[in-house]
Scaffold this motif. Structure first.
Motif, PDB file in Angstrom:
ATOM      1  N   GLN A 139       3.647  38.350  27.880  1.00 27.10           N
ATOM      2  CA  GLN A 139       3.033  37.370  26.778  1.00 27.10           C
ATOM      3  C   GLN A 139       4.326  36.781  26.203  1.00 27.10           C
ATOM      4  OE1 GLN A 139       0.943  38.826  23.583  1.00 27.10           O
ATOM      5  NE2 GLN A 139      -0.152  36.766  22.821  1.00 27.10           N
TER       6      GLN A 139
ATOM      7  N   TYR B  57      -0.287  54.392  16.697  1.00 26.31           N
ATOM      8  CA  TYR B  57       0.744  54.072  16.729  1.00 26.31           C
ATOM      9  C   TYR B  57       0.848  54.236  14.567  1.00 26.31           C
ATOM     10  CZ  TYR B  57       4.669  51.367  15.325  1.00 26.31           C
ATOM     11  OH  TYR B  57       6.519  51.027  14.262  1.00 26.31           O
TER      12      TYR B  57
ATOM     13  N   SER C  35      -7.294  38.405  18.693  1.00 25.16           N
ATOM     14  CA  SER C  35      -6.006  38.552  19.002  1.00 25.16           C
ATOM     15  C   SER C  35      -5.851  39.776  17.671  1.00 25.16           C
ATOM     16  CB  SER C  35      -5.520  37.538  17.798  1.00 25.16           C
ATOM     17  OG  SER C  35      -3.924  37.994  17.529  1.00 25.16           O
ATOM     18  N   GLY C  36      -5.199  40.901  18.651  1.00 21.86           N
ATOM     19  CA  GLY C  36      -5.230  41.852  17.958  1.00 21.86           C
ATOM     20  C   GLY C  36      -6.167  43.112  18.432  1.00 21.86           C
ATOM     21  N   SER C  37      -6.735  42.389  18.805  1.00 23.94           N
ATOM     22  CA  SER C  37      -7.635  43.717  19.325  1.00 23.94           C
ATOM     23  C   SER C  37      -6.787  44.736  20.578  1.00 23.94           C
ATOM     24  CB  SER C  37      -9.171  42.923  20.472  1.00 23.94           C
ATOM     25  OG  SER C  37      -7.851  42.000  22.025  1.00 23.94           O
ATOM     26  N   GLY C  38      -6.070  44.385  20.892  1.00 34.57           N
ATOM     27  CA  GLY C  38      -5.067  45.681  21.601  1.00 34.57           C
ATOM     28  C   GLY C  38      -5.091  45.873  23.371  1.00 34.57           C
ATOM     29  N   LYS C  39      -4.758  44.140  23.653  1.00 38.96           N
ATOM     30  CA  LYS C  39      -4.940  43.070  24.576  1.00 38.96           C
ATOM     31  C   LYS C  39      -3.471  43.999  25.500  1.00 38.96           C
ATOM     32  CE  LYS C  39      -5.799  39.054  24.846  1.00 38.96           C
ATOM     33  NZ  LYS C  39      -6.178  39.607  22.780  1.00 38.96           N
ATOM     34  N   THR C  40      -2.347  43.181  24.961  1.00 38.36           N
ATOM     35  CA  THR C  40      -0.772  43.600  24.583  1.00 38.36           C
ATOM     36  C   THR C  40      -0.915  45.265  25.313  1.00 38.36           C
ATOM     37  OG1 THR C  40      -0.267  41.993  24.327  1.00 38.36           O
ATOM     38  CG2 THR C  40       1.366  43.271  24.616  1.00 38.36           C
TER      39      THR C  40
ATOM     40  N   ILE D  15      -4.591  52.602  17.986  1.00 40.67           N
ATOM     41  CA  ILE D  15      -4.565  51.308  18.278  1.00 40.67           C
ATOM     42  C   ILE D  15      -5.557  50.886  20.173  1.00 40.67           C
ATOM     43  CG2 ILE D  15      -2.718  48.879  19.261  1.00 40.67           C
ATOM     44  CD1 ILE D  15      -0.810  50.077  17.403  1.00 40.67           C
TER      45      ILE D  15
HETATM   46  N1  LIG Z   1       4.950  46.994  18.199  1.00 40.90           N
HETATM   47  C1  LIG Z   1       3.872  47.388  17.027  1.00 40.90           C
HETATM   48  N2  LIG Z   1       3.938  48.187  16.511  1.00 40.90           N
HETATM   49  C2  LIG Z   1       3.160  47.970  15.648  1.00 40.90           C
HETATM   50  N3  LIG Z   1       1.611  47.987  15.479  1.00 40.90           N
HETATM   51  C3  LIG Z   1       1.317  46.653  16.924  1.00 40.90           C
HETATM   52  C4  LIG Z   1       2.847  46.560  17.067  1.00 40.90           C
HETATM   53  N4  LIG Z   1       2.342  45.709  18.517  1.00 40.90           N
HETATM   54  C5  LIG Z   1       1.314  45.846  18.330  1.00 40.90           C
HETATM   55  N5  LIG Z   1       0.912  46.544  17.225  1.00 40.90           N
HETATM   56  C6  LIG Z   1      -0.878  46.634  16.833  1.00 40.90           C
HETATM   57  O1  LIG Z   1      -1.589  46.913  17.956  1.00 40.90           O
HETATM   58  C7  LIG Z   1      -2.969  45.589  17.595  1.00 40.90           C
HETATM   59  C8  LIG Z   1      -2.837  45.417  19.236  1.00 40.90           C
HETATM   60  O2  LIG Z   1      -2.303  44.792  19.543  1.00 40.90           O
HETATM   61  P1  LIG Z   1      -2.251  43.274  20.694  1.00 40.90           P
HETATM   62  O3  LIG Z   1      -0.595  43.445  20.902  1.00 40.90           O
HETATM   63  O4  LIG Z   1      -2.532  44.730  21.939  1.00 40.90           O
HETATM   64  O5  LIG Z   1      -3.246  42.832  20.712  1.00 40.90           O
HETATM   65  P2  LIG Z   1      -3.322  41.674  21.395  1.00 40.90           P
HETATM   66  O6  LIG Z   1      -5.039  42.112  21.840  1.00 40.90           O
HETATM   67  O7  LIG Z   1      -2.187  41.397  22.680  1.00 40.90           O
HETATM   68  O8  LIG Z   1      -3.120  40.293  20.518  1.00 40.90           O
HETATM   69  P3  LIG Z   1      -2.493  38.967  21.039  1.00 40.90           P
HETATM   70  O9  LIG Z   1      -4.174  38.031  21.478  1.00 40.90           O
HETATM   71  O10 LIG Z   1      -3.139  38.497  19.540  1.00 40.90           O
HETATM   72  O11 LIG Z   1      -2.189  38.839  22.097  1.00 40.90           O
HETATM   73  C9  LIG Z   1      -3.182  45.066  16.436  1.00 40.90           C
HETATM   74  O12 LIG Z   1      -3.054  45.454  15.021  1.00 40.90           O
HETATM   75  C10 LIG Z   1      -0.649  45.562  16.447  1.00 40.90           C
HETATM   76  O13 LIG Z   1      -0.985  44.471  14.462  1.00 40.90           O
END
Ligand SMILES: Nc1ncnc2c1ncn2[C@@H]1O[C@H](COP(=O)(O)OP(=O)(O)OP(=O)(O)O)[C@@H](O)[C@H]1O
Ligand SMILES: [Mg+2]
Lengths: 246, 500
Positions: free
Chosen positions: A85, A15, A40-45, A20
């Motif tokens: 989520q 991105y 948090s922020g590791s990329g799960k979502t 990511i």
């Molecule tokens: N729509 C987006 N635009 C830009 N960057 C994004 C977007 N969504 C997520 N990110 C970035 O991608 C990285 C991974 O995000 P992600 O949501 O996958 O983390 P996560 O593991 O689900 O975190 P959490 O446990 O907090 O939900 C993060 O650094 C976030 O800042």
């Protein structure tokens, strides 16, 4: 029984300038229950969005039933259900209407229409809402008027009503009290007998933050900075693994 | 911070400076011959003619107005919603249609919208002659485009995430579309659609002045024969109609969970669509096109509209819009601020209501009784009418505003006017200006109406060209009109964005 249902081949997702997801290879076999760990922020979502086809990876290929995701038709894609989520319910519709949205894939336009006019059957929706311990006083309430935990369970009911064999769930236990968590976990992983005729066992990938809930999972995947650090049987999970990702 | 607020406030008052050139020209043009007529016009307001005969006429004429107004509203709201859907992002996302089509449709609708219903009306009347359905069609054309813009804007508020989640369920595309747009569409209908009925009744009245029928035609005829008492009877009955329709819609609550009501609405929806289509076909096949062959007459007619004259007309139209906008922006806060007490307030409200009620052509004709036709007079007319509208909005906003600042300042001994300005108006100024920017879009289009009657700008040229069947000129004028309106809309859009 090692037939792969979902497969990621060398997936990267960029991105702007941030990488990511970084070269992810993953096979999910039929019937596997996988817990996805990572801070948090590791990329799960993001990983889940790639798996269900919402995000197109910058590189690599997603395969469902050994076929490229892009080439599948609507019916085949609808075999995956997702609990997001951020829930992604339609705020202005009632709880039961939202749950019925899960049935849109297997019904025609007329059903969608009746659902919006409130004249469709809510029998099935109510059944799943009841399983999620939702009280019948909230069935016809608008989503924006529900509590956090109620919304969470409406989203879960919407996913369950799809009766899909592949479940992707992103922190589905948010906002739930301990007793509800057990109920919902059993529902999601199909540990309860619903008197259904035997189907192929449910495959599930669940992103989690709570390590005490790992018991019912077969496998644990650890992810950090968009990279898979480990992908192991739950029994083999050691403290050292967790130290790597947290 | 305080300084910034003061800027918006002063910006709301500065445009009143347009009154200097305007007043200069008006004073130079004054003639006293018609003052008696004007006086008579004013006095007749309190002494309208009431007898059996006129009441019967009113009922008949109002019926016509309601008929045209209602049907053009119904058709334009339904097709507005449909065009709104197909010119919204969500539609293209769900069906994976290239954005190219989206741009084409939007562009097309923008052009249609840029031309006022009166202009559509007089063009269609010239082609097909006067009849009822011309009135409906003339209103529907720009209204569909305006409504579709509002619907499309509301559809842009759909959360992208709920789109993704419905998309992930993999429902049939039409089911997804319907589920996502349902609430925005219903809410737009409730909040905006019902208000449009009043607009379409007003438009019917104005088209009536140009001969379409209904109460507007009666108003025009009684003005022509200088029958002011009759004129006021019609105006007051129109006032009653508008107030009543407003009240009725305030009372009605639409409940989409009521099954019978839902089925009724759906029936109306489909019947209207079917009816419109069949009428459209009927219209195409049954109209007498003998005396109108556009392609033929387009190439035969030559334009003797010199470039210089043409540029002058464009400039006139632009100046007319600017002057009117200036009045519409500054007059309401100025008047409300200066006459800041309860009894004046009622008086101002009534006056603003009258300015909204009396169609602009009638205001202009009245003013023409003691002033020669000029650009300033047309600008004054358009400005006053729109000031009536901005005034209503300003009152509504001021009334619903938190008055603590004002009361506090007042109790500190600061003068009433100053505390009104700094305590009340300054907080409204920004949103008021944003609304005025939107209003000036409409003013640009309405220059056509006063142009036709007050012999200024492109509106007047349009009438001239039409009556001599110079279709080439008509086309050029229309292009110029719609370019001005579109450029104006772009500029106002920028202004609005910086204000919100
Ligand atoms: N729509 C987006 N635009 C830009 N960057 C994004 C977007 N969504 C997520 N990110 C970035 O991608 C990285 C991974 O995000 P992600 O949501 O996958 O983390 P996560 O593991 O689900 O975190 P959490 O446990 O907090 O939900 C993060 O650094 C976030 O800042
Ligand atoms: Mg997440």
């Amino acid at each position: 029984m090692n037939n792969t249902v979902l497969e990621l081949e060398n997936i990267s997702y960029k991105y702007k300038n941030d990488l990511i997801l970084n070269k992810i290879n993953l096979k999910i076999n039929s019937g596997e229950k996988i817990a996805l760990l990572g801070k948090s922020g590791s990329g799960k979502t993001t990983l889940i969005s790639v798996l269900n086809g919402t995000i197109k990876p910058t590189q690599g290929e997603v395969k469902l039933f050994n076929e490229s995701f892009e080439e599948l038709d609507r019916k085949q894609k609808s075999k995956i259900t997702t609990i997001w989520q951020d829930l992604r319910l339609i705020e202005d519709l009632s709880a039961e209407q939202n749950v019925n949205c899960g049935l849109l894939a297997e019904n025609n336009f007329y059903f969608a229409f009746k659902n919006l006019l409130n004249i469709s059957s809510f029998k099935k929706a109510h059944k799943y809402m009841k399983l999620c311990r939702l009280h019948n006083s909230i069935y016809d309430k608008k989503i924006r008027k529900l509590s956090g935990g109620q919304k969470q369970r409406v989203a879960i009911a919407r996913s369950l009503i799809q009766e899909s064999n592949i479940l992707l769930a992103d922190e589905p236990f948010n906002n739930l009290d301990p007793k509800l968590i057990t109920t919902i976990k059993n529902l999601l992983l199909e540990n309860v007998d619903k008197n259904n005729t035997k189907k192929s066992p449910k495959t599930a990938l669940v992103a989690l933050h709570r390590l005490d809930l790992l018991n019912d999972f077969d496998k644990v995947i650890g992810i950090r900075d968009g990279k898979i650090f480990f992908n192991i049987k739950r029994n083999n999970l050691k403290k050292i693994h967790l130290e790597k990702i947290y | 911070m305080n300084k910034l607020k003061l800027n918006y406030t002063s910006l709301s008052f500065l445009p009143i400076l347009v009154c200097i050139p305007l007043g200069y020209q008006l004073i130079n043009n004054i003639h006293f011959g018609g003052f008696k007529l004007f006086q008579e016009f004013l006095i007749s307001a309190f002494n309208p003619k009431i007898d059996n005969e006129i009441i019967i006429t009113i009922i008949k004429r109002l019926n016509e107005t309601i008929f045209i107004g209602f049907f053009s509203w119904l058709v334009s709201i339904i097709f507005g919603a449909i065009f709104g859907i197909i010119s919204s992002n969500i539609f293209y996302k769900i069906f994976n249609i290239p954005k190219f089509f989206y741009r084409i449709i939007r562009f097309f609708l923008t052009i249609i919208r840029s031309i006022h219903e009166v202009v559509w009306g007089i063009i269609l009347m010239q082609i097909y002659g006067i009849n009822f359905s011309i009135g409906i069609i003339a209103i529907c054309i720009p209204y569909i485009a305006v409504n579709s813009k509002v619907f499309a804007e509301q559809l842009e508020t759909i959360d992208y995430k709920s789109f993704e989640s419905i998309n992930q369920i993999n429902a049939p595309k039409f089911s997804s579309l319907l589920t996502l747009i349902w609430n925005p569409i219903i809410n737009t209908f409730k909040n905006f659609g019902l208000y449009r009925l009043e607009c379409s009744i007003r438009s019917t009245v104005i088209l009536g002045l140009f001969g379409i029928g209904g109460i507007g035609t009666s108003i025009f005829l009684s003005f022509q024969t200088l029958n002011f008492r009759e004129l006021w009877t019609y105006l007051w009955s129109l006032a009653i109609l508008i107030i009543l329709s407003g009240l009725i819609f305030k009372k009605i609550k639409f409940n989409t969970t009521n099954k019978i009501l839902s089925i009724f609405f759906i029936t109306v929806f489909f019947v209207t669509i079917l009816f419109s289509f069949s009428y459209f076909l009927y219209f195409i096949f049954n109209n007498n096109f003998e005396n109108f062959n556009f392609v033929n007459s387009f190439f035969k007619s030559s334009s003797d509209l010199g470039l210089f004259v043409f540029l002058k007309l464009i400039l006139e139209t632009i100046i007319l819009s600017l002057l009117s906008t200036g009045i519409a922006i500054s007059l309401p806060p100025l008047v409300i601020g200066i006459f800041n007490n309860n009894s004046s307030k009622i008086f101002i409200k009534i006056f603003a209501f009258l300015l909204r009620l009396i169609p602009t052509p009638v205001i202009l004709l009245t003013l023409l009784t003691f002033n020669n036709p000029s650009l300033s007079l047309a600008a004054l007319t358009l400005g006053l009418h729109n000031a009536g509208i901005t005034c209503k909005l300003l009152f509504t906003n001021l009334d619903s505003q938190d008055k603590r600042n004002y009361i506090a300042m007042n109790s500190l001994g600061i003068s009433k006017k100053t505390s009104w300005l700094l305590g009340l108006f300054s907080q409204q100024a920004k949103s008021y200006l944003a609304y005025c920017a939107y209003r000036s879009d409409i003013i640009i289009r309405e220059t056509a109406i006063v142009g036709v009657i007050g012999s200024v700008g492109l509106g007047w040229q349009l009438k001239e060209s039409l009556s001599s069947f110079a279709w080439q000129e008509v086309t050029i004028v229309l292009i110029a009109y719609s370019s001005i309106a579109i450029v104006g809309e772009l500029i106002n859009g920028k202004i609005k964005n910086s204000l919100t």
